[in-house]
Design an enzyme around this catalytic site. Structure first.
Site, PDB file in Angstrom:
ATOM      1  N   THR A  78     -10.472   6.327  18.218  1.00  0.00           N
ATOM      2  CA  THR A  78      -9.931   5.062  18.094  1.00  0.00           C
ATOM      3  C   THR A  78     -10.848   4.404  16.653  1.00  0.00           C
ATOM      4  O   THR A  78     -11.986   4.671  16.586  1.00  0.00           O
ATOM      5  CB  THR A  78      -9.890   3.902  19.256  1.00  0.00           C
ATOM      6  OG1 THR A  78      -9.431   2.947  18.400  1.00  0.00           O
ATOM      7  CG2 THR A  78     -11.213   3.819  19.703  1.00  0.00           C
ATOM      8  N   ARG A 123      -4.647  10.951  12.451  1.00  0.00           N
ATOM      9  CA  ARG A 123      -5.286  10.693  13.795  1.00  0.00           C
ATOM     10  C   ARG A 123      -4.743  11.695  14.917  1.00  0.00           C
ATOM     11  O   ARG A 123      -5.364  11.909  15.682  1.00  0.00           O
ATOM     12  CB  ARG A 123      -5.261   9.148  14.028  1.00  0.00           C
ATOM     13  CG  ARG A 123      -6.062   8.296  13.144  1.00  0.00           C
ATOM     14  CD  ARG A 123      -6.118   6.682  13.650  1.00  0.00           C
ATOM     15  NE  ARG A 123      -6.631   6.311  12.445  1.00  0.00           N
ATOM     16  CZ  ARG A 123      -7.313   4.724  12.666  1.00  0.00           C
ATOM     17  NH1 ARG A 123      -7.124   4.460  13.792  1.00  0.00           N
ATOM     18  NH2 ARG A 123      -7.907   3.984  11.583  1.00  0.00           N
ATOM     19  N   CYS A 139     -11.875  -8.833  11.864  1.00  0.00           N
ATOM     20  CA  CYS A 139     -10.849  -7.854  12.438  1.00  0.00           C
ATOM     21  C   CYS A 139     -11.582  -6.766  13.130  1.00  0.00           C
ATOM     22  O   CYS A 139     -11.231  -5.912  13.796  1.00  0.00           O
ATOM     23  CB  CYS A 139      -9.617  -7.591  11.513  1.00  0.00           C
ATOM     24  SG  CYS A 139     -10.359  -6.424  10.245  1.00  0.00           S
ATOM     25  N   ARG A 164       0.710  -1.141  -0.182  1.00  0.00           N
ATOM     26  CA  ARG A 164      -0.135  -0.058  -0.020  1.00  0.00           C
ATOM     27  C   ARG A 164       0.875   1.170  -0.003  1.00  0.00           C
ATOM     28  O   ARG A 164       2.140   1.236   0.227  1.00  0.00           O
ATOM     29  CB  ARG A 164      -0.765  -0.196   1.170  1.00  0.00           C
ATOM     30  CG  ARG A 164      -1.844  -0.963   1.251  1.00  0.00           C
ATOM     31  CD  ARG A 164      -2.642  -1.352   2.713  1.00  0.00           C
ATOM     32  NE  ARG A 164      -3.131  -0.110   2.955  1.00  0.00           N
ATOM     33  CZ  ARG A 164      -3.288   0.534   4.231  1.00  0.00           C
ATOM     34  NH1 ARG A 164      -2.935  -0.214   5.214  1.00  0.00           N
ATOM     35  NH2 ARG A 164      -4.148   1.756   4.257  1.00  0.00           N
ATOM     36  N   SER A 185       0.395   4.127   2.051  1.00  0.00           N
ATOM     37  CA  SER A 185       0.536   4.605   3.085  1.00  0.00           C
ATOM     38  C   SER A 185       1.952   4.708   3.768  1.00  0.00           C
ATOM     39  O   SER A 185       2.533   3.892   3.595  1.00  0.00           O
ATOM     40  CB  SER A 185      -0.553   4.172   4.178  1.00  0.00           C
ATOM     41  OG  SER A 185       0.058   2.912   4.667  1.00  0.00           O
ATOM     42  N   VAL A 205      -1.764   7.435  10.509  1.00  0.00           N
ATOM     43  CA  VAL A 205      -1.550   7.625  11.860  1.00  0.00           C
ATOM     44  C   VAL A 205      -1.195   9.218  12.160  1.00  0.00           C
ATOM     45  O   VAL A 205      -1.694   9.566  13.053  1.00  0.00           O
ATOM     46  CB  VAL A 205      -0.018   6.955  12.245  1.00  0.00           C
ATOM     47  CG1 VAL A 205       0.542   7.523  13.375  1.00  0.00           C
ATOM     48  CG2 VAL A 205      -0.240   5.712  12.150  1.00  0.00           C
ATOM     49  N   ARG A 212     -12.541  -3.136  19.301  1.00  0.00           N
ATOM     50  CA  ARG A 212     -12.053  -3.788  20.392  1.00  0.00           C
ATOM     51  C   ARG A 212     -11.517  -2.554  21.420  1.00  0.00           C
ATOM     52  O   ARG A 212     -11.884  -2.754  22.471  1.00  0.00           O
ATOM     53  CB  ARG A 212     -10.733  -4.546  19.759  1.00  0.00           C
ATOM     54  CG  ARG A 212      -9.851  -5.076  20.995  1.00  0.00           C
ATOM     55  CD  ARG A 212      -8.516  -5.617  20.556  1.00  0.00           C
ATOM     56  NE  ARG A 212      -7.869  -4.432  19.703  1.00  0.00           N
ATOM     57  CZ  ARG A 212      -7.093  -3.745  20.106  1.00  0.00           C
ATOM     58  NH1 ARG A 212      -6.978  -3.686  21.632  1.00  0.00           N
ATOM     59  NH2 ARG A 212      -6.285  -2.688  19.718  1.00  0.00           N
ATOM     60  N   ARG A 213     -10.930  -1.717  20.823  1.00  0.00           N
ATOM     61  CA  ARG A 213     -10.671  -0.725  21.763  1.00  0.00           C
ATOM     62  C   ARG A 213     -11.914   0.150  22.780  1.00  0.00           C
ATOM     63  O   ARG A 213     -11.686   0.518  23.820  1.00  0.00           O
ATOM     64  CB  ARG A 213      -9.544   0.366  20.966  1.00  0.00           C
ATOM     65  CG  ARG A 213      -8.273  -0.306  20.579  1.00  0.00           C
ATOM     66  CD  ARG A 213      -7.317   0.866  19.908  1.00  0.00           C
ATOM     67  NE  ARG A 213      -5.888   0.156  19.506  1.00  0.00           N
ATOM     68  CZ  ARG A 213      -5.781   0.299  18.181  1.00  0.00           C
ATOM     69  NH1 ARG A 213      -6.353   1.088  17.404  1.00  0.00           N
ATOM     70  NH2 ARG A 213      -4.712  -0.342  17.790  1.00  0.00           N
ATOM     71  N   ARG A 235     -11.205   7.357  11.571  1.00  0.00           N
ATOM     72  CA  ARG A 235     -10.555   6.893  10.287  1.00  0.00           C
ATOM     73  C   ARG A 235      -9.234   7.675  10.133  1.00  0.00           C
ATOM     74  O   ARG A 235      -9.029   8.791  10.627  1.00  0.00           O
ATOM     75  CB  ARG A 235     -11.159   6.875   8.940  1.00  0.00           C
ATOM     76  CG  ARG A 235     -12.336   5.659   8.954  1.00  0.00           C
ATOM     77  CD  ARG A 235     -11.740   4.538   8.754  1.00  0.00           C
ATOM     78  NE  ARG A 235     -10.597   4.162   7.556  1.00  0.00           N
ATOM     79  CZ  ARG A 235     -10.882   3.825   6.570  1.00  0.00           C
ATOM     80  NH1 ARG A 235     -11.977   3.721   5.997  1.00  0.00           N
ATOM     81  NH2 ARG A 235     -10.002   3.865   5.659  1.00  0.00           N
ATOM     82  N   GLY A 236      -8.406   7.291   9.302  1.00  0.00           N
ATOM     83  CA  GLY A 236      -7.378   8.015   8.737  1.00  0.00           C
ATOM     84  C   GLY A 236      -5.760   7.524   9.030  1.00  0.00           C
ATOM     85  O   GLY A 236      -5.919   6.350   9.936  1.00  0.00           O
ATOM     86  N   LYS A 260      -2.505  -8.187  11.335  1.00  0.00           N
ATOM     87  CA  LYS A 260      -3.697  -8.116  11.951  1.00  0.00           C
ATOM     88  C   LYS A 260      -4.901  -7.766  10.918  1.00  0.00           C
ATOM     89  O   LYS A 260      -6.004  -8.010  11.119  1.00  0.00           O
ATOM     90  CB  LYS A 260      -3.909  -7.259  13.199  1.00  0.00           C
ATOM     91  CG  LYS A 260      -3.881  -5.809  12.780  1.00  0.00           C
ATOM     92  CD  LYS A 260      -3.850  -4.875  13.898  1.00  0.00           C
ATOM     93  CE  LYS A 260      -3.949  -3.601  13.590  1.00  0.00           C
ATOM     94  NZ  LYS A 260      -3.855  -2.504  14.874  1.00  0.00           N
ATOM     95  N   ASP A 261      -4.580  -7.415   9.700  1.00  0.00           N
ATOM     96  CA  ASP A 261      -5.538  -7.086   8.458  1.00  0.00           C
ATOM     97  C   ASP A 261      -5.777  -8.254   7.646  1.00  0.00           C
ATOM     98  O   ASP A 261      -6.807  -8.161   7.022  1.00  0.00           O
ATOM     99  CB  ASP A 261      -4.750  -5.997   7.628  1.00  0.00           C
ATOM    100  CG  ASP A 261      -4.707  -4.467   8.237  1.00  0.00           C
ATOM    101  OD1 ASP A 261      -5.270  -4.260   9.267  1.00  0.00           O
ATOM    102  OD2 ASP A 261      -3.737  -3.809   7.709  1.00  0.00           O
TER     103      ASP A 261
END
Length: 325
Positions: free
Chosen positions: A125, A153, A240, A11, A13, A150, A129-130, A147-148, A81-82
């Site tokens: 967040t 955010r 996820c 990606r 990013s 790092v 989960r968080r 969203r967005g 984790k994705d």
């Protein structure tokens, strides 16, 4: 004759590029083979919808995997984790490198910790989960979805519209931004996502050359931990975007190294949770994860995961738990 370069799909990013370049450099250092990055746009990159609304699982990996199948790239680097929990036919996770710190991190105004944020403070967040676990702490915080990338955010904290955001510490570490962290959250408070902090290096199953070149990147302890965590997630039949946490560590046992696996499922409003733990040999990582998932399901995990989403503006409610393990 020069050695042909490996083509690594990634990606665009900043975090994805940083992770991919780290893997590329590691391959070249171990084998002498050059690696070139190939930029690929995924569904998760172009949509502004919340990850949970997109279906969560796979939105960042499908296009990259298609490029692997088509032969446009030789390997791909994913945030583990994705990945969907089901294996992808024709592809193999050829290497799981050593894991970064898997814990969550708080970036808050005025250097505050989670417990120091006044009731009513707004915490952003992107992970249910968080959201669920922070609400379960009973601190009276207003937890909102964001969203967005790092940087986007973090920019919402100072001088933005949020009092704090919660991010994966691993991403901040890889970007050299740990100086912004005001608290690394103890897993006893907020248990990490399955495979958080780990990378998955994927290639075609029949590509013997690439598989051989990736072998030096493998870290057996990390793979065992991640297999245990992801087996828990798969056995719970959760994606996820579900409020599921799982965290395995390698510990010293009486007969040598062993896995200590913890997992939890928390209601999105924070009102209820089931938690459990299990210990066993590294070679039984997948079985340990399935066993722990079965225990959580016996104690009501499915009902907690099936509970409807609560309004995004709702405040956290008091903590509740069926187990203190």
């Amino acid at each position: 004759m020069s050695t042909p370069a490996l083509r690594l799909g990634t990606r665009r990013s900043r975090l994805a590029l940083t992770q991919s370049q780290w893997v590329a450099d590691a391959i070249t250092a171990a084998t002498g083979v050059p690696v070139e990055l190939v930029h690929i746009v995924t569904e998760g990159d172009v949509s502004t919808a919340a990850i949970a609304q997109l279906g969560g699982t796979g939105v960042f990996v499908t296009a990259i995997r298609q490029a692997l199948h088509d032969g446009r790239v030789d390997l791909a680097v994913h945030s583990y984790k994705d990945l969907p929990t089901a294996p992808e036919p024709g592809l193999v996770l050829a290497a799981v490198p050593v894991r970064e710190d898997p814990r969550d991190a708080l970036v808050a105004r005025d250097g505050l910790t989670l417990g120091e944020l006044p009731p009513g403070s707004t915490v952003g967040t992107g992970a249910p989960r968080r959201v669920a676990q922070i609400r379960a702490l009973g601190l009276g915080l207003d937890v909102v979805p964001i969203r967005g990338n790092v940087d986007t955010r973090m920019a919402r904290v100072v001088p933005g519209d949020l009092d704090a955001v919660v991010l994966a510490r691993a991403g901040l570490a890889r970007l050299g931004r740990t100086d912004a962290i005001t608290e690394t959250l103890d897993p006893l408070q907020v248990l990490p996502a399955p495979a958080q902090g780990a990378l998955a290096v994927e290639c075609r199953e029949d590509d013997a050359r690439t598989r051989e070149l990736l072998a030096p990147l493998e870290h057996a302890g990390t793979r065992a931990c991640v297999v245990a965590e992801r087996s828990t997630l798969a056995a719970l039949e959760a994606g996820c975007s579900a409020p599921v946490a799982a965290y395995a560590e390698v510990a010293d046992g009486e007969d040598g190294p062993e896995l200590y696996l913890r997992a939890s499922v928390t209601a999105l409003d924070g009102s209820d949770a089931v938690r459990g733990s299990v210990t066993g040999p590294l070679g039984e990582a997948a079985a340990l994860g399935r066993a722990l998932a079965a225990e959580l399901l016996d104690r009501g995990a499915a009902e907690l995961m099936a509970a409807p989403q609560i309004p995004e503006h709702a405040l956290s409610q008091g903590p509740g738990s069926r187990s203190t393990r």
